[in-house]
Design a protein around this motif. Structure first.
Motif, mmCIF file in Angstrom:
data_model
loop_
_atom_site.group_PDB
_atom_site.id
_atom_site.type_symbol
_atom_site.label_atom_id
_atom_site.label_comp_id
_atom_site.label_asym_id
_atom_site.label_seq_id
_atom_site.Cartn_x
_atom_site.Cartn_y
_atom_site.Cartn_z
ATOM 1 N N ASP A 73 4.369 5.487 -5.507
ATOM 2 C CA ASP A 73 4.322 5.467 -6.974
ATOM 3 C C ASP A 73 3.409 6.573 -7.492
ATOM 4 N N TYR A 74 2.291 6.783 -6.814
ATOM 5 C CA TYR A 74 1.360 7.838 -7.232
ATOM 6 C C TYR A 74 1.988 9.216 -7.044
ATOM 7 N N VAL A 75 2.688 9.419 -5.922
ATOM 8 C CA VAL A 75 3.370 10.701 -5.692
ATOM 9 C C VAL A 75 4.426 10.920 -6.773
ATOM 10 N N GLN A 76 5.159 9.881 -7.134
ATOM 11 C CA GLN A 76 6.154 9.986 -8.207
ATOM 12 C C GLN A 76 5.487 10.392 -9.516
ATOM 13 N N GLN A 77 4.321 9.838 -9.761
ATOM 14 C CA GLN A 77 3.570 10.182 -10.968
ATOM 15 C C GLN A 77 3.153 11.657 -10.929
ATOM 16 N N LEU A 78 2.727 12.136 -9.766
ATOM 17 C CA LEU A 78 2.331 13.540 -9.635
ATOM 18 C C LEU A 78 3.518 14.478 -9.817
ATOM 19 N N GLN A 79 4.718 14.048 -9.410
ATOM 20 C CA GLN A 79 5.906 14.891 -9.551
ATOM 21 C C GLN A 79 6.278 15.108 -11.011
ATOM 22 N N GLN A 80 5.775 14.295 -11.896
ATOM 23 C CA GLN A 80 6.081 14.436 -13.312
ATOM 24 C C GLN A 80 5.197 15.470 -13.996
ATOM 25 N N ALA A 108 2.406 1.763 -3.371
ATOM 26 C CA ALA A 108 1.451 2.308 -4.346
ATOM 27 C C ALA A 108 1.278 3.814 -4.147
ATOM 28 N N ILE A 109 1.259 4.251 -2.899
ATOM 29 C CA ILE A 109 1.132 5.690 -2.622
ATOM 30 C C ILE A 109 2.362 6.430 -3.136
ATOM 31 N N GLN A 111 0.820 -1.215 0.000
ATOM 32 C CA GLN A 111 0.000 0.000 0.000
ATOM 33 C C GLN A 111 0.857 1.270 0.000
#
Length: 108
Positions: free
Chosen positions: A49-56, A46-47, A43
């Motif tokens: 990974d989502y933050v990494q996605q938002l940083q892009q 996954a969080i 879990q």
């Protein structure tokens, strides 16, 4: 937070391990079973990974916000009004000492 540009994306952090989550649980004073550690590792990974996605996301020229919507004061203005008479305000007090509430001491 890493800034992005058209040519460079932030480097992805190493994947979260069970040992990382175990250390976090110790710092948070949480006692997690092995099954909980596995679940939390997935879990939290996954969080992250989502933050990494938002940083892009390119946020160049976007003003930082505290709230996405305008904040309005919904309280009414203070107005002077007569208060209750002292005897009426203290009428339901379980213990009364003169014109005051009497409560047990909380400090020794």
């Amino acid at each position: 937070m890493a800034k992005t540009s058209a040519n460079k994306t932030p480097e992805a952090p190493p994947p979260l391990t069970v040992d990382d989550v175990r250390k976090i649980a110790v710092l948070a004073r949480l006692h997690l079973s092995d099954a909980d550690l596995e679940k939390m590792t997935r879990q939290l990974g996954a969080i992250l990974d989502y933050v990494q996605q938002l940083q892009q996301v390119d946020t160049e020229g976007v003003e930082p916000l505290a709230h996405p919507l305008p904040v309005n004061n919904v309280f009414r203005d203070d107005e002077l009004a007569p208060s209750l008479p002292r005897d009426e305000a203290l009428a339901n007090a379980p213990n009364r000492h003169g014109d005051f509430y009497s409560v047990p001491a909380v400090l020794d």
